[in-house]
Design an enzyme around this catalytic site. Sequence first.
Site, PDB file in Angstrom:
ATOM      1  N   LYS A 125      47.880  27.861  47.088  1.00  0.00           N
ATOM      2  CA  LYS A 125      46.671  27.802  46.245  1.00  0.00           C
ATOM      3  C   LYS A 125      46.208  26.350  46.087  1.00  0.00           C
ATOM      4  O   LYS A 125      45.031  26.048  46.235  1.00  0.00           O
ATOM      5  CB  LYS A 125      46.954  28.406  44.847  1.00  0.00           C
ATOM      6  CG  LYS A 125      47.434  29.844  44.878  1.00  0.00           C
ATOM      7  CD  LYS A 125      47.659  30.400  43.479  1.00  0.00           C
ATOM      8  CE  LYS A 125      48.792  29.743  42.714  1.00  0.00           C
ATOM      9  NZ  LYS A 125      50.129  29.907  43.325  1.00  0.00           N
ATOM     10  N   ARG A 159      46.168  34.266  35.341  1.00  0.00           N
ATOM     11  CA  ARG A 159      47.448  34.881  35.726  1.00  0.00           C
ATOM     12  C   ARG A 159      47.819  36.120  34.935  1.00  0.00           C
ATOM     13  O   ARG A 159      48.899  36.688  35.160  1.00  0.00           O
ATOM     14  CB  ARG A 159      48.579  33.879  35.528  1.00  0.00           C
ATOM     15  CG  ARG A 159      48.460  32.725  36.464  1.00  0.00           C
ATOM     16  CD  ARG A 159      49.686  31.888  36.448  1.00  0.00           C
ATOM     17  NE  ARG A 159      49.302  30.602  36.951  1.00  0.00           N
ATOM     18  CZ  ARG A 159      50.038  29.848  37.749  1.00  0.00           C
ATOM     19  NH1 ARG A 159      51.232  30.244  38.078  1.00  0.00           N
ATOM     20  NH2 ARG A 159      49.578  28.710  38.181  1.00  0.00           N
ATOM     21  N   ARG A 185      58.717  21.412  49.387  1.00  0.00           N
ATOM     22  CA  ARG A 185      57.583  20.702  48.779  1.00  0.00           C
ATOM     23  C   ARG A 185      58.016  19.377  48.144  1.00  0.00           C
ATOM     24  O   ARG A 185      59.021  19.295  47.454  1.00  0.00           O
ATOM     25  CB  ARG A 185      56.924  21.560  47.702  1.00  0.00           C
ATOM     26  CG  ARG A 185      55.879  20.775  46.921  1.00  0.00           C
ATOM     27  CD  ARG A 185      54.976  21.604  46.062  1.00  0.00           C
ATOM     28  NE  ARG A 185      55.677  22.581  45.284  1.00  0.00           N
ATOM     29  CZ  ARG A 185      55.125  23.676  44.800  1.00  0.00           C
ATOM     30  NH1 ARG A 185      53.853  23.932  45.034  1.00  0.00           N
ATOM     31  NH2 ARG A 185      55.824  24.527  44.092  1.00  0.00           N
ATOM     32  N   ARG A 200      59.334  18.792  42.330  1.00  0.00           N
ATOM     33  CA  ARG A 200      58.945  19.296  41.014  1.00  0.00           C
ATOM     34  C   ARG A 200      60.165  19.887  40.315  1.00  0.00           C
ATOM     35  O   ARG A 200      60.956  20.578  40.947  1.00  0.00           O
ATOM     36  CB  ARG A 200      57.878  20.398  41.188  1.00  0.00           C
ATOM     37  CG  ARG A 200      56.481  19.890  40.951  1.00  0.00           C
ATOM     38  CD  ARG A 200      55.423  20.850  41.390  1.00  0.00           C
ATOM     39  NE  ARG A 200      55.498  22.179  40.801  1.00  0.00           N
ATOM     40  CZ  ARG A 200      54.569  23.124  40.998  1.00  0.00           C
ATOM     41  NH1 ARG A 200      53.512  22.873  41.752  1.00  0.00           N
ATOM     42  NH2 ARG A 200      54.698  24.308  40.455  1.00  0.00           N
ATOM     43  N   ARG A 212      59.945  32.361  38.560  1.00  0.00           N
ATOM     44  CA  ARG A 212      58.487  32.274  38.747  1.00  0.00           C
ATOM     45  C   ARG A 212      57.989  33.418  39.632  1.00  0.00           C
ATOM     46  O   ARG A 212      56.917  33.978  39.409  1.00  0.00           O
ATOM     47  CB  ARG A 212      58.108  30.922  39.370  1.00  0.00           C
ATOM     48  CG  ARG A 212      58.156  29.778  38.352  1.00  0.00           C
ATOM     49  CD  ARG A 212      58.207  28.412  39.006  1.00  0.00           C
ATOM     50  NE  ARG A 212      57.091  28.129  39.866  1.00  0.00           N
ATOM     51  CZ  ARG A 212      57.108  27.214  40.847  1.00  0.00           C
ATOM     52  NH1 ARG A 212      58.218  26.505  41.067  1.00  0.00           N
ATOM     53  NH2 ARG A 212      56.057  27.020  41.584  1.00  0.00           N
TER      54      ARG A 212
HETATM   55  P1  AP5 Z   1      51.012  24.710  47.381  1.00  0.00           P
HETATM   56  O1  AP5 Z   1      49.624  24.557  47.897  1.00  0.00           O
HETATM   57  O2  AP5 Z   1      51.540  23.682  46.449  1.00  0.00           O
HETATM   58  O3  AP5 Z   1      51.213  26.191  46.808  1.00  0.00           O
HETATM   59  P2  AP5 Z   1      50.765  26.814  45.423  1.00  0.00           P
HETATM   60  O4  AP5 Z   1      50.341  28.217  45.663  1.00  0.00           O
HETATM   61  O5  AP5 Z   1      49.776  25.913  44.734  1.00  0.00           O
HETATM   62  O6  AP5 Z   1      52.176  26.821  44.715  1.00  0.00           O
HETATM   63  P3  AP5 Z   1      52.659  26.433  43.263  1.00  0.00           P
HETATM   64  O7  AP5 Z   1      54.141  26.494  43.313  1.00  0.00           O
HETATM   65  O8  AP5 Z   1      52.027  25.148  42.791  1.00  0.00           O
HETATM   66  O9  AP5 Z   1      52.091  27.608  42.428  1.00  0.00           O
HETATM   67  P4  AP5 Z   1      52.544  28.044  41.048  1.00  0.00           P
HETATM   68  O10 AP5 Z   1      51.496  29.027  40.740  1.00  0.00           O
HETATM   69  O11 AP5 Z   1      53.928  28.519  40.929  1.00  0.00           O
HETATM   70  O12 AP5 Z   1      52.550  26.660  40.212  1.00  0.00           O
HETATM   71  P5  AP5 Z   1      51.471  25.970  39.258  1.00  0.00           P
HETATM   72  O13 AP5 Z   1      51.577  24.527  39.431  1.00  0.00           O
HETATM   73  O14 AP5 Z   1      50.146  26.595  39.389  1.00  0.00           O
HETATM   74  O15 AP5 Z   1      51.980  24.823  48.665  1.00  0.00           O
HETATM   75  C1  AP5 Z   1      53.384  24.905  48.518  1.00  0.00           C
HETATM   76  C2  AP5 Z   1      54.045  24.074  49.632  1.00  0.00           C
HETATM   77  O16 AP5 Z   1      53.774  24.670  50.900  1.00  0.00           O
HETATM   78  C3  AP5 Z   1      53.545  22.623  49.740  1.00  0.00           C
HETATM   79  O17 AP5 Z   1      54.615  21.806  50.116  1.00  0.00           O
HETATM   80  C4  AP5 Z   1      52.483  22.668  50.858  1.00  0.00           C
HETATM   81  O18 AP5 Z   1      52.401  21.443  51.548  1.00  0.00           O
HETATM   82  C5  AP5 Z   1      53.034  23.784  51.756  1.00  0.00           C
HETATM   83  N1  AP5 Z   1      51.998  24.592  52.385  1.00  0.00           N
HETATM   84  C6  AP5 Z   1      50.877  25.093  51.796  1.00  0.00           C
HETATM   85  N2  AP5 Z   1      50.168  25.842  52.659  1.00  0.00           N
HETATM   86  C7  AP5 Z   1      50.877  25.835  53.836  1.00  0.00           C
HETATM   87  C8  AP5 Z   1      50.662  26.443  55.119  1.00  0.00           C
HETATM   88  N3  AP5 Z   1      49.587  27.209  55.378  1.00  0.00           N
HETATM   89  N4  AP5 Z   1      51.590  26.230  56.072  1.00  0.00           N
HETATM   90  C9  AP5 Z   1      52.686  25.456  55.831  1.00  0.00           C
HETATM   91  N5  AP5 Z   1      52.947  24.848  54.645  1.00  0.00           N
HETATM   92  C10 AP5 Z   1      52.040  25.040  53.656  1.00  0.00           C
HETATM   93  O19 AP5 Z   1      52.047  26.389  37.824  1.00  0.00           O
HETATM   94  C11 AP5 Z   1      53.269  25.858  37.365  1.00  0.00           C
HETATM   95  C12 AP5 Z   1      53.617  26.424  35.999  1.00  0.00           C
HETATM   96  O20 AP5 Z   1      52.577  26.097  35.057  1.00  0.00           O
HETATM   97  C13 AP5 Z   1      53.739  27.945  35.915  1.00  0.00           C
HETATM   98  O21 AP5 Z   1      55.021  28.388  36.307  1.00  0.00           O
HETATM   99  C14 AP5 Z   1      53.472  28.175  34.423  1.00  0.00           C
HETATM  100  O22 AP5 Z   1      54.588  27.828  33.649  1.00  0.00           O
HETATM  101  C15 AP5 Z   1      52.374  27.165  34.128  1.00  0.00           C
HETATM  102  N6  AP5 Z   1      51.004  27.703  34.351  1.00  0.00           N
HETATM  103  C16 AP5 Z   1      50.078  27.222  35.234  1.00  0.00           C
HETATM  104  N7  AP5 Z   1      48.968  27.949  35.181  1.00  0.00           N
HETATM  105  C17 AP5 Z   1      49.170  28.901  34.247  1.00  0.00           C
HETATM  106  C18 AP5 Z   1      48.372  29.981  33.747  1.00  0.00           C
HETATM  107  N8  AP5 Z   1      47.130  30.225  34.204  1.00  0.00           N
HETATM  108  N9  AP5 Z   1      48.924  30.786  32.803  1.00  0.00           N
HETATM  109  C19 AP5 Z   1      50.156  30.553  32.290  1.00  0.00           C
HETATM  110  N10 AP5 Z   1      50.964  29.572  32.725  1.00  0.00           N
HETATM  111  C20 AP5 Z   1      50.473  28.740  33.698  1.00  0.00           C
END
Ligand code: AP5
Length: 215
Positions: A13, A88, A127, A160, A171
Amino acid sequence: MNLILLGAPGAGKGTQGALLAERLGIPKLATGDVLREAVRAGTELGLMARKFLDAGELVPDEVILGIVREALTAPATERGVIFDGVVRTEPQAEGLNTILRGMGRTLDAVILIEVDEETLVRRISGRRSCAECGAVYNVYFEPPRAEGVCDVCGGALVTRTDDAEATVRRRLEVYRASTAPLIDYYQASAVPLIRVDGNRPVDEVQNDLLGRLTN
Ligand code: AP5
C-alpha cells in the site's frame, strides 16, 4: 480523485500509494506514518498510540477519524487524497463517508492489493526504512545501493519495531478479522472496487493500477 488503498500488512500500500501520489499529483495520507511520526516525536497522540502499534492492534476509530478530519483541512487535499491504510474497520469507512460528504467530496474508488501470505511475510521481514526521510526498501526485492544506507538522504536504514515476527502474526490476524470484511462492504456499495494482483514487481502493479484508474 479520492482513493482508498486496502490490503494486508506488506501488500505494498505504501509503495504503490507513494507512486500514485506522485503520478496523480495528489497527497497521500498514511495513518501508519502519521502515528509512527507521533511516537517518534513523543506527542500526546504518540504516547497513546504506541501501545497499539507495538501490539499490532488497531488504534481506536475515533482517533483515526480525528487524524483524517484534520488532514483534510489542508488545501492540498482539495483535488483528492490517496488514503493509505485508512480505512480499516466499518466504523472508519462510515466515518470517512460522512466526512467527505460533509465537505462536498466523494470517494472515487477502493483499490484492493492482493498478495499471497508467504510473500507478505517475506516482504515484511525484508523491509527497511530510512530513520531520517522514511524512504522504504527491501533487502530481498528493492535493496538500497549501499547496505544499511538510504539512497535518497544517506540516513541509516532501520527495521520497524512492529515488524517483529509475533507482531506481524497479530497484524495479519487483525487484518483478517477487522479489515478484510471491508472488501464485501465496498463490493456492496456504489464505489468501484478495483482488485489488483500485488504479487508482481512494483512497476507492473503500478502500471496496471494506473491503467485501471484511467479507463
Ligand atoms: P509496503 O509498501 O511498506 O507495504 P504496506 O502494505 O504499506 O505494508 P505495511 O506493513 O506498512 O502495512 P500495515 O497496514 O501493516 O502498516 P501501517 O504502517 O499502515 O511494502 C512492504 C515491503 O515490501 C517493503 O519493503 C517494500 O519495499 C516491499 N514491496 C512492496 N511492493 C513490492 C513488490 N511489488 N514487489 C516486491 N517488494 C515489494 O500501520 C501500522 C500500524 O498503525 C497498524 O498496525 C495499526 O496499529 C496502526 N494503524 C494505521 N492505520 C490505522 C487505521 N486506519 N486504523 C487503526 N490503526 C491503524
